[in-house]
Each structure stands twice: as structure tokens, then as C-alpha cells.
Design a protein around this motif. Structure first.
Motif, PDB file in Angstrom:
ATOM      1  N   PHE A   1      -4.824  -2.281  -6.371  1.00 15.84           N
ATOM      2  CA  PHE A   1      -4.266  -1.139  -7.078  1.00 15.84           C
ATOM      3  C   PHE A   1      -4.794   0.202  -6.577  1.00 15.84           C
ATOM      4  O   PHE A   1      -4.538   1.237  -7.184  1.00 15.84           O
ATOM      5  CB  PHE A   1      -4.570  -1.251  -8.582  1.00 15.84           C
ATOM      6  CG  PHE A   1      -3.914  -2.420  -9.259  1.00 15.84           C
ATOM      7  CD1 PHE A   1      -4.661  -3.529  -9.647  1.00 15.84           C
ATOM      8  CD2 PHE A   1      -2.552  -2.419  -9.513  1.00 15.84           C
ATOM      9  CE1 PHE A   1      -4.062  -4.613 -10.275  1.00 15.84           C
ATOM     10  CE2 PHE A   1      -1.938  -3.491 -10.147  1.00 15.84           C
ATOM     11  CZ  PHE A   1      -2.697  -4.589 -10.519  1.00 15.84           C
ATOM     12  N   ASN A   2      -5.543   0.194  -5.469  1.00 17.66           N
ATOM     13  CA  ASN A   2      -6.114   1.448  -4.946  1.00 17.66           C
ATOM     14  C   ASN A   2      -6.981   2.151  -5.972  1.00 17.66           C
ATOM     15  O   ASN A   2      -6.921   3.369  -6.126  1.00 17.66           O
ATOM     16  CB  ASN A   2      -5.002   2.435  -4.520  1.00 17.66           C
ATOM     17  CG  ASN A   2      -4.330   1.971  -3.265  1.00 17.66           C
ATOM     18  OD1 ASN A   2      -4.980   1.440  -2.370  1.00 17.66           O
ATOM     19  ND2 ASN A   2      -3.031   2.160  -3.188  1.00 17.66           N
ATOM     20  N   ILE A   3      -7.781   1.370  -6.680  1.00 18.35           N
ATOM     21  CA  ILE A   3      -8.641   1.981  -7.695  1.00 18.35           C
ATOM     22  C   ILE A   3      -9.971   2.344  -7.042  1.00 18.35           C
ATOM     23  O   ILE A   3     -10.551   1.563  -6.291  1.00 18.35           O
ATOM     24  CB  ILE A   3      -8.903   0.994  -8.850  1.00 18.35           C
ATOM     25  CG1 ILE A   3      -7.574   0.634  -9.531  1.00 18.35           C
ATOM     26  CG2 ILE A   3      -9.867   1.576  -9.876  1.00 18.35           C
ATOM     27  CD1 ILE A   3      -7.723  -0.419 -10.612  1.00 18.35           C
TER      28      ILE A   3
ATOM     29  N   GLY B   1      -2.052   6.141  -0.594  1.00 18.07           N
ATOM     30  CA  GLY B   1      -3.123   5.388  -1.245  1.00 18.07           C
ATOM     31  C   GLY B   1      -3.322   5.778  -2.696  1.00 18.07           C
ATOM     32  O   GLY B   1      -4.439   5.770  -3.205  1.00 18.07           O
ATOM     33  N   GLU B   2      -2.233   6.144  -3.361  1.00 21.60           N
ATOM     34  CA  GLU B   2      -2.358   6.610  -4.729  1.00 21.60           C
ATOM     35  C   GLU B   2      -2.642   5.464  -5.674  1.00 21.60           C
ATOM     36  O   GLU B   2      -2.130   4.362  -5.513  1.00 21.60           O
ATOM     37  CB  GLU B   2      -1.020   7.264  -5.129  1.00 21.60           C
ATOM     38  CG  GLU B   2      -1.117   8.193  -6.320  1.00 21.60           C
ATOM     39  CD  GLU B   2       0.274   8.589  -6.791  1.00 21.60           C
ATOM     40  OE1 GLU B   2       1.199   8.554  -5.958  1.00 21.60           O
ATOM     41  OE2 GLU B   2       0.424   8.892  -7.970  1.00 21.60           O
ATOM     42  N   CYS B   3      -3.476   5.762  -6.664  1.00 27.29           N
ATOM     43  CA  CYS B   3      -3.730   4.738  -7.668  1.00 27.29           C
ATOM     44  C   CYS B   3      -2.825   5.004  -8.846  1.00 27.29           C
ATOM     45  O   CYS B   3      -3.036   5.954  -9.605  1.00 27.29           O
ATOM     46  CB  CYS B   3      -5.187   4.788  -8.107  1.00 27.29           C
ATOM     47  SG  CYS B   3      -5.474   3.753  -9.553  1.00 27.29           S
ATOM     48  N   MET B   4      -1.821   4.178  -9.015  1.00 32.50           N
ATOM     49  CA  MET B   4      -0.841   4.468 -10.069  1.00 32.50           C
ATOM     50  C   MET B   4      -1.171   3.774 -11.377  1.00 32.50           C
ATOM     51  O   MET B   4      -0.804   4.259 -12.441  1.00 32.50           O
ATOM     52  CB  MET B   4       0.542   4.048  -9.584  1.00 32.50           C
ATOM     53  CG  MET B   4       1.079   5.002  -8.556  1.00 32.50           C
ATOM     54  SD  MET B   4       2.608   4.368  -7.885  1.00 32.50           S
ATOM     55  CE  MET B   4       1.973   3.066  -6.868  1.00 32.50           C
ATOM     56  N   VAL B   5      -1.887   2.661 -11.255  1.00 33.27           N
ATOM     57  CA  VAL B   5      -2.071   1.878 -12.469  1.00 33.27           C
ATOM     58  C   VAL B   5      -2.879   2.660 -13.510  1.00 33.27           C
ATOM     59  O   VAL B   5      -2.631   2.559 -14.706  1.00 33.27           O
ATOM     60  CB  VAL B   5      -2.735   0.515 -12.134  1.00 33.27           C
ATOM     61  CG1 VAL B   5      -4.191   0.695 -11.735  1.00 33.27           C
ATOM     62  CG2 VAL B   5      -2.634  -0.438 -13.279  1.00 33.27           C
ATOM     63  N   ASN B   6      -3.822   3.481 -13.030  1.00 29.11           N
ATOM     64  CA  ASN B   6      -4.646   4.203 -13.987  1.00 29.11           C
ATOM     65  C   ASN B   6      -3.985   5.452 -14.539  1.00 29.11           C
ATOM     66  O   ASN B   6      -4.573   6.156 -15.350  1.00 29.11           O
ATOM     67  CB  ASN B   6      -6.012   4.538 -13.364  1.00 29.11           C
ATOM     68  CG  ASN B   6      -6.904   3.312 -13.319  1.00 29.11           C
ATOM     69  OD1 ASN B   6      -6.591   2.291 -13.911  1.00 29.11           O
ATOM     70  ND2 ASN B   6      -8.014   3.409 -12.612  1.00 29.11           N
TER      71      ASN B   6
ATOM     72  N   LEU C   1      -1.152   5.027 -16.046  1.00 28.22           N
ATOM     73  CA  LEU C   1      -0.411   4.507 -17.198  1.00 28.22           C
ATOM     74  C   LEU C   1      -1.148   4.906 -18.474  1.00 28.22           C
ATOM     75  O   LEU C   1      -2.372   4.993 -18.491  1.00 28.22           O
ATOM     76  CB  LEU C   1      -0.318   2.974 -17.126  1.00 28.22           C
ATOM     77  CG  LEU C   1       0.508   2.381 -15.996  1.00 28.22           C
ATOM     78  CD1 LEU C   1       0.348   0.869 -15.976  1.00 28.22           C
ATOM     79  CD2 LEU C   1       1.975   2.740 -16.162  1.00 28.22           C
TER      80      LEU C   1
ATOM     81  N   LEU D   1       6.903   2.523 -17.496  1.00 22.04           N
ATOM     82  CA  LEU D   1       6.968   3.786 -18.225  1.00 22.04           C
ATOM     83  C   LEU D   1       8.342   3.972 -18.865  1.00 22.04           C
ATOM     84  O   LEU D   1       8.454   4.457 -20.000  1.00 22.04           O
ATOM     85  CB  LEU D   1       6.643   4.952 -17.286  1.00 22.04           C
ATOM     86  CG  LEU D   1       5.181   4.991 -16.814  1.00 22.04           C
ATOM     87  CD1 LEU D   1       5.008   6.012 -15.701  1.00 22.04           C
ATOM     88  CD2 LEU D   1       4.261   5.327 -17.979  1.00 22.04           C
TER      89      LEU D   1
ATOM     90  N   GLU E   1       0.859  -1.177   0.000  1.00 22.58           N
ATOM     91  CA  GLU E   1       0.000   0.000   0.000  1.00 22.58           C
ATOM     92  C   GLU E   1       0.897   1.228   0.000  1.00 22.58           C
ATOM     93  O   GLU E   1       1.840   1.310   0.763  1.00 22.58           O
ATOM     94  CB  GLU E   1      -0.859   0.026   1.278  1.00 22.58           C
ATOM     95  CG  GLU E   1      -1.846  -1.105   1.376  1.00 22.58           C
ATOM     96  CD  GLU E   1      -3.107  -0.832   0.553  1.00 22.58           C
ATOM     97  OE1 GLU E   1      -3.416  -1.634  -0.314  1.00 22.58           O
ATOM     98  OE2 GLU E   1      -3.754   0.191   0.808  1.00 22.58           O
ATOM     99  N   ASP E   2       0.607   2.168  -0.864  1.00 24.61           N
ATOM    100  CA  ASP E   2       1.386   3.392  -0.853  1.00 24.61           C
ATOM    101  C   ASP E   2       0.982   4.262   0.311  1.00 24.61           C
ATOM    102  O   ASP E   2      -0.132   4.186   0.783  1.00 24.61           O
ATOM    103  CB  ASP E   2       1.153   4.161  -2.147  1.00 24.61           C
ATOM    104  CG  ASP E   2       2.123   3.708  -3.196  1.00 24.61           C
ATOM    105  OD1 ASP E   2       3.293   4.146  -3.134  1.00 24.61           O
ATOM    106  OD2 ASP E   2       1.733   2.891  -3.997  1.00 24.61           O
TER     107      ASP E   2
ATOM    108  N   PHE F   1       5.623   0.284 -11.923  1.00 23.49           N
ATOM    109  CA  PHE F   1       5.006   1.133 -12.947  1.00 23.49           C
ATOM    110  C   PHE F   1       6.017   2.089 -13.550  1.00 23.49           C
ATOM    111  O   PHE F   1       5.958   2.418 -14.740  1.00 23.49           O
ATOM    112  CB  PHE F   1       3.805   1.882 -12.367  1.00 23.49           C
ATOM    113  CG  PHE F   1       2.660   0.964 -12.021  1.00 23.49           C
ATOM    114  CD1 PHE F   1       2.009   1.057 -10.802  1.00 23.49           C
ATOM    115  CD2 PHE F   1       2.246  -0.017 -12.912  1.00 23.49           C
ATOM    116  CE1 PHE F   1       0.973   0.202 -10.472  1.00 23.49           C
ATOM    117  CE2 PHE F   1       1.207  -0.874 -12.597  1.00 23.49           C
ATOM    118  CZ  PHE F   1       0.569  -0.766 -11.378  1.00 23.49           C
TER     119      PHE F   1
END
Lengths: 460, 168
Positions: free
Chosen positions: B144-146, A23-28, A30, B110, A19-20, B106
Motif C-alpha cells: 500500500f506504499n505506507i 508511489g502515493e499511499c491511498m489507503v491511509n 480513507l 469512497l 505501484e502508482d 479506493f
């Protein structure tokens, strides 16, 4: 070089997410084309499921489905729980795709049944650019065949299997309406003897016929007159086709490039007058009545062969196959399950074939040393099938030697070796390879993969 | 050809650090390979470092590490769009190399994309795919904290539309 990593433990193929702090969502974050790449590593079924994760993912998946040029229905339906209606699923998929992009459809399955008339009308209404179709016939009869064909005049490639109720009448209706067919495969038509082949359209280039037990050699006379552009005939399990094929087919014989007679037991030799410098691929595997005389005649008749398959023609003797050395253009040779062949027939043969890239010697009586000698005699080899069911002649020593030889003498060469190893300690081989080779493009293929570096080894 | 060009090249990360790399290691980056071929960078004054404004030092170091291990690999095969990619074929070295936190993973994706290193992009994307496989949508969001930005009505609609596919 040990990879440095700030790491958490876990399975070989994944990493547990930390967990960051915020709580940042990094995958989205990309770019979309990267998410597309990631999603293309999932099965199609999984892709449909993950649409529910968030709007962005749904948009991307919808786009991916839209640009599909090919849909295979069994990717989406893996089991038939009764409540799934395959025709509804098909209709849903066809509505979601871009009709100008979709070219090819595969609805063949043993798991579910579809009415072909229904498939044809869905394609006609929703995806008129589909020109390639793979279907199973199930209940299809001669009358339905007419309706099916009327809806699909644009078809260029058709694989039609399992139509026990269709006869030559139905087939002639198919040929009458589908005038653009260039590639066709017919699997399991019990009642077809081939008189309908006179209605085949002249643009046909490739024909595959599997399990047409009533098909006679006469049918090929019709074919020869109707389809002068035919370049490939592949037959399997057509028990009634015999030597007269070569005479009846006449001039068409000379323009063929590919000819297969797999499991056709009535074939024992070529007709004497056969000569075809254009034939590049000849396959008479499992046609076990073939004798030595066939080898001599095929060498004379087909001097420019690139691919030859004699698998399981086990009446052929070791001495006879040495005549194959005259086929200097051979790139792909299958001599598996030919029990009369010995090392001292095989080695002189392959050393005279400078272009050999693929060689299959499954169940042949080779020793470790024999295998190494064969391998060293073939500088261009990229595929080597050494499958042994009963006896183990191939040990770990030979493995490592092949790998080392490949690395040193043929850097960059990708070699795929198919072998079964009845060894008690696959880890020992993997370890030995880890120590001696790091970059290796040799894949030893069997179930249960053990990876070491770039070497993929699989063992029983 | 070999005599014209130095065998090493200098790369400068976005945060100013300079890395000296062998040419045959970094050539796997199509971006850099193109620069060398088309623009002749590194030919005349071999001391001028190539600035990589999109890659920081920590990530660049890892990229170089990956490229060094893989420098003798054959070129990756052309993609067949119709074939589903197999995400199980990650080698054990790569799997170890990629046991990192999501942020690093990630950033590596990139960087591989920017530097156009097909093999690295392939293996990192497959790693992410493996993190998605077998999870329910809720589990994926957690990983993924989505944020779930569907309205309840929308989510129900999506679920219903794809009911036929939920069986597995």
C-alpha cells in the motif's frame, strides 16, 4: 454482463497492487470509519499484528480494542507454545480495553488453562462491568469456588464447564454470592446431584445443564421453589432424570417456555396431567426410547409449540407423526434420522403446517420428487436440511428445480439448503446453475465451496 | 406510488457527465433513495439531473454497473457487531469486477460510502482486507506504499507489547 476491468491477473479474492506512478499511499487517505470496517474483516489476532504497520493503523486498532464489549481469549491465543501465559495475555487485554464498555468475557478453552480465581480477581480489579462470563473450571474445587464467587457478585450470565472437583457445596456458595444470575449453564459436574438448587436465586430465567449424570428429578423440586421466574430448562445427557420430573416440578411446568431433554434415555413419555399452553420449544432429540404415545401426548399438552425437535427418536412411526399437523404454529421442525418415516407420512404433515420455516429431514427416505413436493408444500421455508450419509436420492435435477422455483415463485426469499451430493462433477452443477439462474439465494452447504454468481454450492 | 415517479433518474458526475439510470437499480444507494423519498427529487421535473459532486464519471459508471448486476439482491442482513465478518464470501462476479488497480478500488470504496451502498462497501472493504491478510507488516507497507513512521524505539515497543500475539 461481463465486468469491464483494467486488471491484473490474480486469485479470486484479491487484486495485486499496481505501484502508482508517484508511489502515493491511498489507503491511509480513507476515512477512519472505513479503515475500521476493513480491519473488522480481519481476525482479532491479525488486528493485533498489523499495529506495527504505521501509527495511524495502531491508533485505530487501539481504539477498536477499547470499544470491544466482548473479549474472547481464544481469538488471541490459538495454540499453546508453552511460553504464552494466558493470564498475562488476559491482563494485557483487560488493561487495553475501556472498562466501562467491556461487558462480556470468554476464557473457555481446551488449548490453555487459567486459574478461575485469577480470572475472577482480574475482572474484579480491571473490568468490573463484566457481567457475562464463560469459563472452564479445570482445577477448581469447592473452596476456590467461594473465592471466585465473592469476586463476581455482578454476574448475570455464567457458563461454567468442566469442574470435576466441584460438588453441590461449591455450587451453593456460588449461588449464595452471585445473586444477579439470570442465565446459567453448568457443563460436566460429575458429582452434583442438585440439592444445592434450593439456593439458586429467584431472578434465574434460563438454566442449561449438560452432563450432570447424578442429577435427579428431585433437584427440580428445589428449583421450582427457588426460581419461579424460570422460563427455560435445557438438559442434555442427564441420564438420571426421568418422568417424575413432570410431577416434581409442579407449577413451574406451566410457566416454562423452553424445555429440552436431549439424550436423556430415561424419558419415554409425558406425565398425563401435563398441559402447558406457554411452551414454544420442545426438544427430545436423541432420547431414543421415545415411542408413539409421546407424540399424541405432546400435541395435547403443548398446542402452541413453535419449535419441535424429534431427531433420532427412531422408534416413532410414520403414522404417529401425522398427528403433529395439529401444531399449526410450528415454525421449526426436526425429523432427522427417524428411519420409520416415509414420504407419504411427511408430505401430508408439512402441507398442513402453514408457518413452517425450518425443516430438517436428514437421513430420511425421500426421493427427488418427494423432496420437491415437500419443498413446494412449504411456502415459507428458509432452511431445509437434507443431509444424507448413505444413500443419494437427491440429484442435480432437483437442485436446479428448487432454485428456479424459488426464484420464480418466491422472489427475494432466502433459502438455505443443507445437502450432501456425492456427485462426480460439481462443476457441471455449478455451470448449469450459472446458465439458468443468476440471482439466487439458495445456499447448498457442504465443505469445499464452489461459487457461481450469488449461489453458493458446496459439495463433498 | 409507481405512477407518480418516472422509472429512470439522471445522475451527474463531478466532471459533468450525465448518466440515466433505472430507479430500481440505483435505489440500492441509500443516499439517493432518501433523496427520492424525502426531497421528492425526480418527481416534478424528471429532467433535472442529481449532482454527485464526490463521484467522477469513470467511477460512477462502475458503480452503476455493479448496482445493475445486483439489483435483485435481497437487502443485506443487519450487522452483528460481535461477529467477525467473513471476507471469503465474495462472489466470483464481484471478484472479477474488483480486479482493478488500487486507485480505482479506493475510489469505489469512497463512492460506496458517499452513496451509502452497503453491499458494494462490504465487498470492496473485504477485498482490501484480503490484501492485508497473511502479510507481514513490511509486506503490507509495500503493498500500500505506507511509510513506516514509527521510530525504531517505538516499533520495538509495539512489537514487544504484542509478542504473545505474533505466534501464528
Amino acid at each position: 454482463m461481463a465486468p469491464g476491468a483494467e486488471c491484473v491477473e490474480e486469485s479470486v479474492c484479491g487484486s495485486k497492487a499496481k505501484e502508482d506512478a508517484n508511489g502515493e499511499c491511498m489507503v491511509n487517505q480513507l476515512p477512519a470509519e472505513i479503515l475500521i470496517y476493513v480491519f473488522s474483516c480481519l481476525t482479532r489476532n491479525e488486528r493485533v499484528k498489523i499495529q506495527r504497520v504505521c501509527r495511524q493503523w495502531r491508533t485505530i486498532i487501539v481504539e477498536m480494542l477499547k470499544i470491544e464489549r466482548h473479549i474472547r481469549l481464544s481469538d488471541y491465543i490459538s495454540n499453546n507454545r508453552g511460553q504464552i501465559r494466558p493470564d498475562e495475555v488476559l491482563e494485557t487485554l483487560l488493561k487495553k480495553c475501556d472498562r466501562s464498555q467491556l461487558r462480556s468475557l470468554d476464557v473457555c478453552s481446551y488449548v490453555f488453562q487459567l486459574s478461575l480465581v485469577c480470572v475472577a480477581s482480574l475482572i474484579h480489579d480491571l473490568a468490573p462491568n463484566v457481567v457475562e462470563l464463560n469459563v472452564r473450571g479445570h482445577e477448581l474445587n469447592d473452596e476456590d469456588m467461594e473465592i471466585f464467587a465473592i469476586h463476581l457478585p455482578q454476574l448475570e450470565v455464567l457458563v461454567l464447564s468442566g469442574c470435576p472437583s466441584v460438588s453441590d457445596i461449591g455450587l451453593s456458595r456460588l449461588f449464595h454470592h452471585c445473586r444477579r444470575l439470570r442465565r446459567m449453564a453448568l457443563h460436566s459436574f460429575r458429582h452434583v446431584n442438585g440439592w444445592s438448587f434450593n439456593a439458586m436465586n429467584p431472578s434465574l430465567k434460563e438454566l442449561d445443564l449438560v452432563f450432570l449424570p447424578q442429577l435427579t428429578s428431585d433437584a427440580f423440586g428445589h428449583l421450582a421453589r427457588a426460581c419461579p421466574s424460570l422460563r427455560s430448562i435445557k438438559m442434555e445427557y442427564c441420564a438420571s432424570v426421568d418422568q417424575s420430573f413432570f410431577k416434581i416440578i409442579g407449577g413451574l411446568m406451566n410457566s416454562l417456555k423452553i424445555l429440552h431433554f436431549v439424550r436423556c434415555p430415561k424419558l419415554t413419555s409425558l406425565a398425563q396431567t401435563v398441559a402447558n399452553p406457554n411452551l414454544v420449544d420442545f426438544n427430545i432429540s436423541e432420547s431414543w426410547k421415545v415411542e408413539d404415545v409421546m407424540i399424541d401426548s405432546l400435541v395435547l399438552a403443548f398446542p402452541n409449540l413453535r419449535k419441535l425437535n424429534l431427531r433420532n427418536c427412531d422408534r416413532v412411526s410414520g403414522v404417529a407423526i401425522e398427528a403433529l399437523a395439529a401444531l399449526v404454529h410450528l415454525e421449526d421442525l426436526d425429523l432427522s434420522f427417524m428411519r420409520r418415516l416415509k414420504e407419504n407420512n411427511i408430505i401430508p404433515l408439512v402441507s398442513k403446517l402453514p408457518n413452517l420455516k425450518r425443516l430438517s429431514l436428514a437421513e430420511s427416505n425421500l426421493t427427488d420428487q418427494g423432496i420437491l413436493r415437500v419443498y413446494r408444500s412449504c411456502p415459507k421455508l428458509i432452511y431445509f436440511n437434507l443431509w444424507q450419509y448413505i444413500r443419494l436420492f437427491f440429484t442435480e435435477v432437483a437442485f436446479v428445480e428448487i432454485v428456479q422455483f424459488n426464484n420464480e415463485q418466491r422472489p427475494g426469499n432466502q433459502l438455505r439448503v443443507v445437502a450432501s451430493i456425492c456427485c462426480h462433477n460439481p462443476e457441471a452443477i455449478a455451470q448449469r446453475l450459472r446458465e439458468t439462474v443468476r440471482h439466487c439465494n439458495v445456499h447448498f452447504v457442504r465443505p469445499k465451496a464452489v461459487r457461481c454468481g450469488n449461489v453458493s454450492i458446496r459439495f463433498i | 406510488m409507481a405512477g407518480e415517479r418516472p422509472s429512470k433518474i439522471k445522475l451527474q458526475s463531478s466532471d459533468g457527465e450525465i448518466f440515466e439510470v433505472e430507479l430500481d437499480v440505483i435505489r440500492q444507494s441509500q443516499t439517493i433513495d432518501t433523496m427520492l423519498n424525502d426531497l421528492g427529487i425526480g418527481k416534478d421535473d424528471g429532467d433535472e439531473p442529481v449532482p454527485l459532486s464526490n463521484v467522477n464519471a469513470a467511477i460512477l459508471k462502475k458503480v452503476i454497473q455493479w448496482c445493475t448486476y445486483h439489483k435483485d439482491d435481497p437487502p443485506p442482513p443487519q450487522d452483528d457487531d460481535n461477529k467477525e465478518k467473513n471476507s471469503e464470501d465474495i462472489s466470483s462476479w464481484d471478484a472479477e469486477f474488483l480486479k482493478v488497480d488500487q486507485g480505482t478500488l479506493f475510489e469505489l470504496i469512497l463512492a460506496a460510502n458517499y452513496l451509502d451502498i452497503k453491499g458494494l462497501l462490504d465487498v470492496t472493504c473485504k477485498t482490501v482486507a484480503n490484501m492485508i491478510k497473511g502479510k507481514t507488516p513490511e509486506e503490507i507497507r509495500k503493498t500500500f506504499n505506507i511509510i513506516n513512521d514509527f521510530t525504531p524505539a517505538e516499533e520495538e515497543q509495539v512489537r514487544k507489547e504484542n509478542e504473545w500475539c505474533e505466534e501464528k
